[in-house]
Scaffold this motif. Sequence first.
Motif, mmCIF file in Angstrom:
data_model
loop_
_atom_site.group_PDB
_atom_site.id
_atom_site.type_symbol
_atom_site.label_atom_id
_atom_site.label_comp_id
_atom_site.label_asym_id
_atom_site.label_seq_id
_atom_site.Cartn_x
_atom_site.Cartn_y
_atom_site.Cartn_z
ATOM 1 N N ILE A 51 0.805 -1.227 0.000
ATOM 2 C CA ILE A 51 0.000 0.000 0.000
ATOM 3 C C ILE A 51 0.834 1.271 0.000
ATOM 4 O O ILE A 51 0.314 2.349 -0.283
ATOM 5 C CB ILE A 51 -0.981 0.040 1.191
ATOM 6 N N ASN A 52 2.124 1.195 0.313
ATOM 7 C CA ASN A 52 2.911 2.416 0.376
ATOM 8 C C ASN A 52 3.367 2.833 -1.011
ATOM 9 O O ASN A 52 3.368 2.043 -1.962
ATOM 10 C CB ASN A 52 4.104 2.244 1.316
ATOM 11 N N GLY A 53 3.766 4.092 -1.150
ATOM 12 C CA GLY A 53 4.276 4.598 -2.419
ATOM 13 C C GLY A 53 3.626 5.906 -2.818
ATOM 14 O O GLY A 53 2.565 6.278 -2.315
ATOM 15 N N TYR A 54 4.253 6.594 -3.720
ATOM 16 C CA TYR A 54 3.796 7.917 -4.146
ATOM 17 C C TYR A 54 2.453 7.835 -4.851
ATOM 18 O O TYR A 54 2.174 6.922 -5.621
ATOM 19 C CB TYR A 54 4.831 8.560 -5.068
ATOM 20 N N ASP A 55 1.601 8.833 -4.590
ATOM 21 C CA ASP A 55 0.293 8.927 -5.237
ATOM 22 C C ASP A 55 0.032 10.388 -5.578
ATOM 23 O O ASP A 55 -0.055 11.234 -4.690
ATOM 24 C CB ASP A 55 -0.805 8.393 -4.309
ATOM 25 N N ALA A 56 -0.107 10.672 -6.861
ATOM 26 C CA ALA A 56 -0.312 12.052 -7.312
ATOM 27 C C ALA A 56 -1.631 12.634 -6.815
ATOM 28 O O ALA A 56 -1.788 13.863 -6.763
ATOM 29 C CB ALA A 56 -0.261 12.107 -8.839
#
Length: 339
Positions: free
Chosen positions: A230-235
Motif C-alpha cells: 500500500i505504500n508509495g507515491y500517489d499524485a
Amino acid sequence: MMSLCDKNAAELHDMLMKRQCSAKEVLEDVVKRAESVQRKLNCYITYNENSLKQAEEADRMLAAGEGVTMLTGIPIAVKDNISTKGLRTTCASKMLESYIPPYDAAVIERLKAAGAVITGKTNMDEFAMGSASDTGIFGRVVNPVKEGFSAGGSSGGSAAAAASGAAVLALGSDTGGSVRQPASFCGIVGFCPSYGSVSRYGLIAFASSLDRIGSFGKNVSDTYFLHNIINGYDAKDVTSVRKNFSSELKDTLNGTRIGIPKEIFDSYMSKEVEGCISNALRIIEKSGAKLVTVSIPSVRDAVKAYYIISSAEASSNLARYDGVRYGHRSADTSDLSEL
C-alpha cells in the motif's frame, strides 16, 4: 490441524503457491470464522458480497502465475472510514449509514491490483474519534483476547478481526494511536507509517495533518508485506512523498542507532507500561542496535498539541456533515437553524 484462518499471511502464501489450498478455500474458512465470532466481537459492520469473485480472480492469477504478490488470495479486512467502491462505508456514523462510495481509496486500488481479497468493513469509533471502539452507532467492539476488556480504538474492529481469524490482515487509520493501541490491546502487530508514505486519498478525514493508514497482522513480516503493497507515491494525495518503503526485511539491527527520549518515562507512566517498554528496548539491543538516550522536551506538550490540532482540523473536516449536502438528514426540522 490448524484452520486456514489461523495461519499467517506468509504461511498461506506458501500454501497457495504450492497449490495446497485455494484462495477460495482460504476465504471460506475466514468467512466461517468471521460469522462465528461476529455476535461476540462485533468486529464487522458490512461484509463484502464480491469477496468470492475476488478470491476466484486470485485463483486465476495464481494458476497463470501472472501478477502474483505476497497478498494474492489473502483475505484483508478494511476499516470503515476507507472508501470502497460499491461497498458501504459508514465511519460508524448515522450521518453515513447508507453511504456507498463511487470510487476506491488509493490503498484499495493497490490491494485489488495485488490480488488481495477484501472481506468487509470493520467497526470503529465514529469518524475515528475514540480509543475503545465504543462510540459508533453499531455498538462496541469486544476484545478477542479477553472478554470484558477493550479492543482499543479507533481501529478496534480491524484489530479484533485480524486477531481472531475473522481476517488474515487488516487496514486501519491512525491519527493519535488508533492502529498501534488496538494492536497492543488485541495482542497482534500494528504498524503506523510515516506521514505521507501511504496515500490518504479515499480516507475519510478526521485530522488531515495527522491521519495515516496503517497495517495489522499476526506478526511483523505479515504487517510488513501489507505495508509494502500500500505504500508509495500517489499524485492524488498532495502530501504523498516520493519514497518507497524498503522491499527487504532484515533480521538484524546491527549498525542502527535508536534514540530513546528520556521524557517518555515521566511520572505519569504506569510501572506496567514502563516494564513493557524496557523489555522491548532490551530486545532491540540484543538485535544489534545501539540505544542512545536523547532529550526532546517538547514531548511533554505533545498530548496538548495533539488535542488542539486534531480538534481544530476535525471541526473543519466534519463541517460538511450538516444534513444539507449529503448523508443523514433529519426530517424533524422546520428551519435551517434546527437542521
